[in-house]
Design a protein around this motif. Structure first.
Motif, short mmCIF file in Angstrom:
data_model
loop_
_atom_site.label_atom_id
_atom_site.label_comp_id
_atom_site.label_asym_id
_atom_site.label_seq_id
_atom_site.Cartn_x
_atom_site.Cartn_y
_atom_site.Cartn_z
N TYR A 88 0.80 -0.84 -0.28
CA TYR A 88 -0.23 -0.17 0.02
C TYR A 88 0.79 1.45 -0.16
O TYR A 88 0.21 1.68 -0.05
N SER A 89 1.70 1.17 -0.34
CA SER A 89 3.17 2.25 0.04
C SER A 89 2.89 2.98 -1.58
O SER A 89 2.60 4.86 -1.14
N ALA A 90 2.20 2.76 -2.70
CA ALA A 90 1.93 3.72 -3.79
C ALA A 90 0.27 4.41 -3.03
O ALA A 90 0.01 5.89 -3.54
N TRP A 91 -0.67 3.63 -2.49
CA TRP A 91 -1.64 4.05 -1.87
C TRP A 91 -1.81 4.88 -0.81
O TRP A 91 -2.75 6.85 -1.77
N TYR A 92 -1.62 5.25 0.48
CA TYR A 92 -1.48 6.34 1.39
C TYR A 92 -0.36 7.47 0.42
O TYR A 92 -0.18 8.57 1.18
N GLY A 93 0.82 6.80 -0.06
CA GLY A 93 1.90 8.06 -0.96
C GLY A 93 1.09 8.44 -1.69
O GLY A 93 1.98 10.16 -1.84
N SER A 94 -0.21 8.78 -2.56
CA SER A 94 -1.12 9.45 -3.05
C SER A 94 -1.75 10.58 -2.24
O SER A 94 -1.96 11.95 -2.89
#
Length: 360
Positions: A162-168
């Protein structure tokens, strides 16, 4: 490693706050520490330092955590500050966000970050956005932590990164530790941060031991949200994070021994904020770059890194197109043979570097 003190001893005043330093002293007697011990010690020291810090989650108390990261903390701090909950991520996350808005500093453990999808309204709409929507008047000091991404044979619904999910998400900080020193310094910094932080751990790293510096054993040790050069190099840069740092370092050894290629490995440690300066600085040295992650290929961290390079002075230093090494564009398979094919490994990274450098 944990330091257990009976609750009744605390109630009688038999144990002083200074006695809790024993755990740090035990850590200091060794130059190595597992990631699990680093996380446990960081939380214990921050709870010792600040009475507003508490831990909440499923099985974090009596069971010592599903992965034993909270081992011993119930005995040490009691039920008021180590709180077991029913199986309801939406409920426990909402309760914790409310507590943070009232000035407490919760650490929310998700047994798996896949389960954070049940609580994503609280994580994104309440925790991340409230400071902005309140005109800067309402802080939300909270840490959401737990294992993220694939482990071993836990199938598609328990393996997503979920790094990209929450990173956005604006208003959210996203940290991705690799080593025990990363875990300790970044978690302590996250707990002290007045903003919401998503802290993405890797289950398969919990039991791994890493060398610790003397500085990192201090109760005052924290790390900035900046990338770290894990290995110096001059021919190509590998930009990666969490467990893929290990695979990238292994690939760097292979490339050095078999092809004489000097590889620089950058451990991001933070997805948001993203240390673009460190990425561009490395690219200026090597003129070649690949990214390595275990997310899906579309809309991932590597895509953002490439966009940042294209929109900065880094583009002028590229001697070849940037390559992405990612997970496969499929739900994570359950079968081990297929799961192994679905994620990067040292050989995959070596191939990408050879293609970028036009090595046969």
């Amino acid at each position: 490693m944990s330091f257990r003190i009976p609750i009744r001893a605390l109630a009688k005043g038999a144990v002083t706050r200074s006695a809790f330093r024993v755990q740090s002293m035990r850590f200091a007697s060794s130059k190595t520490m597992t990631v699990r011990e680093a996380l446990n010690g960081a939380m214990a020291e921050e709870m010792d330092r600040d009475d507003d810090v508490f831990i909440i989650g499923e099985e974090v108390a009596q069971y010592n955590g599903a992965y034993k990261v909270t081992k011993g903390l119930l005995d040490r701090f009691g039920e008021r500050r180590v709180v077991d909950t029913p199986i309801t991520e939406y409920g426990l996350a909402g309760l914790a966000v409310g507590a943070a808005l009232k000035g407490l500093k919760p650490i929310v453990e998700f047994m798996s970050f896949n389960f954070s999808m049940q609580a994503i309204d609280h994580v994104v709409n309440s925790a991340a956005k409230t400071h902005y929507m309140s005109g800067g008047t309402q802080r939300c000091p909270i840490v959401f932590r737990g294992p993220n991404g694939a482990a071993a044979g836990v199938a598609a619904q328990h393996s997503q990164d979920y790094s990209a999910w929450y990173g956005s998400i604006p208003g959210m900080k996203v940290l991705v530790p690799y080593s025990a020193e990363d875990a300790r310094g970044l978690l302590k910094a996250a707990i002290r941060d007045p903003n919401p932080v998503v802290f993405l751990e890797n289950e398969l790293l919990y039991g791994q031991s890493f060398e610790m510096s003397e500085e990192s054993l201090s109760p005052d040790f924290t790390l900035p949200y900046k990338a770290k050069v894990e290995r110096e190099g001059s021919d190509i840069s590998i930009i990666t994070y969490t467990r893929n740092v290990e695979f990238s370092l292994a690939a760097a050894e292979i490339l050095d021994k078999q092809y004489g290629v000097s590889v620089e490995v950058i451990n991001l440690r933070s997805i948001r904020p993203l240390d673009v300066d460190a990425i561009v600085k490395s690219l200026k040295k090597t003129n070649h770059l690949i990214t390595v992650e275990s997310t899906f290929p579309q809309f991932g961290v590597g895509s953002e890194i490439i966009a940042q390079i294209m929109e900065s002075e880094g583009f002028d230093y590229l001697d070849a197109p940037v390559q992405r090494v990612t997970g496969a564009d499929v739900p994570t398979p359950y079968a081990k043979e297929l799961e192994d094919f679905a994620f990067p490994d040292p050989d995959t990274i070596v191939r990408a570097c050879k293609e970028t450098l036009s090595i046969d």
